[in-house]
Design a protein around this motif. Structure first.
Motif, mmCIF file in Angstrom:
data_model
loop_
_atom_site.group_PDB
_atom_site.id
_atom_site.type_symbol
_atom_site.label_atom_id
_atom_site.label_comp_id
_atom_site.label_asym_id
_atom_site.label_seq_id
_atom_site.Cartn_x
_atom_site.Cartn_y
_atom_site.Cartn_z
ATOM 1 N N UNK A 214 41.282 17.388 62.573
ATOM 2 C CA UNK A 214 42.615 17.570 63.147
ATOM 3 C C UNK A 214 43.569 16.476 62.709
ATOM 4 N N UNK A 215 43.040 15.371 62.161
ATOM 5 C CA UNK A 215 43.877 14.273 61.684
ATOM 6 C C UNK A 215 44.290 14.459 60.231
ATOM 7 N N UNK A 216 43.924 15.572 59.656
ATOM 8 C CA UNK A 216 44.185 15.786 58.237
ATOM 9 C C UNK A 216 45.471 16.524 57.931
ATOM 10 N N UNK A 217 46.444 16.516 58.847
ATOM 11 C CA UNK A 217 47.742 17.163 58.646
ATOM 12 C C UNK A 217 47.581 18.651 58.341
ATOM 13 N N UNK A 218 46.640 19.276 59.025
ATOM 14 C CA UNK A 218 46.360 20.691 58.790
ATOM 15 C C UNK A 218 46.329 21.448 60.112
ATOM 16 N N UNK A 219 46.508 22.751 60.011
ATOM 17 C CA UNK A 219 46.308 23.630 61.158
ATOM 18 C C UNK A 219 44.828 24.007 61.166
ATOM 19 N N UNK A 220 44.088 23.530 62.153
ATOM 20 C CA UNK A 220 42.640 23.740 62.195
ATOM 21 C C UNK A 220 42.327 24.879 63.164
ATOM 22 N N UNK A 221 41.692 25.925 62.639
ATOM 23 C CA UNK A 221 41.278 27.060 63.460
ATOM 24 C C UNK A 221 39.769 26.991 63.611
ATOM 25 N N UNK A 222 39.349 26.614 64.797
ATOM 26 C CA UNK A 222 37.922 26.477 65.081
ATOM 27 C C UNK A 222 37.363 27.860 65.394
ATOM 28 N N UNK A 223 36.544 28.393 64.500
ATOM 29 C CA UNK A 223 36.108 29.781 64.596
ATOM 30 C C UNK A 223 34.989 30.017 65.600
ATOM 31 N N UNK A 224 34.278 28.955 65.963
ATOM 32 C CA UNK A 224 33.082 29.187 66.758
ATOM 33 C C UNK A 224 32.987 28.396 68.060
ATOM 34 N N UNK A 225 33.639 27.256 68.158
ATOM 35 C CA UNK A 225 33.411 26.380 69.308
ATOM 36 C C UNK A 225 33.763 27.050 70.621
ATOM 37 N N UNK A 226 34.916 27.744 70.668
ATOM 38 C CA UNK A 226 35.319 28.411 71.898
ATOM 39 C C UNK A 226 34.326 29.466 72.324
ATOM 40 N N UNK A 227 33.826 30.204 71.366
ATOM 41 C CA UNK A 227 32.855 31.248 71.671
ATOM 42 C C UNK A 227 31.530 30.647 72.122
#
Length: 293
Positions: free
Chosen positions: A96-109
């Motif tokens: 998340x510190x890499x100046x990017x939009x991070x979409x976490x595909x699995x953690x929420x699930x």
């Protein structure tokens, strides 16, 4: 579907303009991130993407190297999009510190499953891509070996064991579709190329004729076939528009005469074609079909 080709929309032109950078980042092979991320990106056909897969983050690939790459990309355009399948919460925070939009595909699930199952998930990296059921794994490997042996009509051995035989002119997408069905579903798939030697005839080629009920045809547009063949054999008769038009017409006539279901590969991905084949041939009920875990 037998004996006719589904009507598909014309292929859309490629998006113009700058390409948005997309990273598929994983603590293992990246296959899950690529598959799920690409499925989401497919909903934005008007946007061009430049894709990069970064596997084995935290073990083989240093996390800092990934972050530096994300920051460098962000300085040259819009912030990159990251589709992540990372189990380590610390690595996810660092991304998340890499100046990017991070979409976490699995953690929420995973959190939802932990609640539903009333137990904590394993934290070992790469767990998403474990072998799981060994019988399932070896079935896939046998299917891949069968596909390689029977690629392009190279072998007739055990052809009666095939779940499906893909028939098509050269460069219509037989091999990638065959391998996808084998690797992802454990299906025994052979493919056979229609050549000039198979015409003129009203019947299927002798090699596949005894197995007509398991045959599925592929076609495409003559223009698309010519373009693909020119990449392999530029300015050849094989790649000429006239030759491609002739081969496509003969193949489709053959499918219709022999009531072979078929579809066009011109506007469909391998995944989409495989789904149509599975449904058309009722292969979802076969006991040896096992979805990829």
């Amino acid at each position: 579907m037998a004996g006719s080709s589904p009507s598909f929309p014309a292929s859309a032109s490629a998006p113009q303009g700058p390409r948005r950078a997309v990273f598929f980042v994983s603590d293992s092979t990246g296959i899950t991130a690529e598959t799920l991320g690409s499925a989401l990106l497919a909903n934005f056909p008007g946007t061009a993407f430049e894709r990069r897969t970064v596997p084995f983050v935290g073990t083989v690939t240093p996390v800092e190297a990934v972050i530096q790459s994300l920051r460098k990309t962000a300085r040259t355009g819009e912030g990159p999009i990251v589709f992540a399948t990372i189990k380590d919460a610390g690595i996810r925070r660092r991304l998340a510190e890499g100046a990017a939009v991070v979409i976490d595909l699995l953690a929420g699930h995973l959190a939802e499953l932990e609640t539903a199952l009333d137990t904590a998930a394993e934290t070992r990296a790469g767990q998403y891509h474990g072998l799981g059921d060994l019988e399932q794994y070896f079935a896939r490997m046998r299917a891949v070996e069968f596909a390689i042996e029977h690629d392009d009509g190279q072998s007739r051995r055990a052809l009666d064991s095939a779940d499906v035989i893909i028939v098509a002119p050269s460069r219509c997408g037989k091999t990638p579709t065959t391998m996808y069905l084998a690797l992802h579903y454990g299906l025994l798939v052979a493919n056979y190329p229609l050549t000039d030697d198979d015409f003129p005839t009203d019947a299927l080629p002798p090699t596949v004729a005894p197995h007509a009920e398991r045959c599925f045809g592929l076609t495409t547009t003559a223009l698309r076939l010519s373009q693909v063949r020119h990449e392999r054999r530029p300015n050849s008769t094989y790649a000429s528009l006239a030759q491609c038009t002739l081969e496509i017409r003969r193949a489709e006539d053959l499918y219709r005469r022999n009531r072979i279901p078929f579809l066009s590969s011109a506007t469909r991905s391998v995944e989409e074609m495989s789904a149509v084949i599975l449904q058309s041939m009722t292969l979802r009920d076969r006991p040896n079909e096992r979805p990829l875990t």
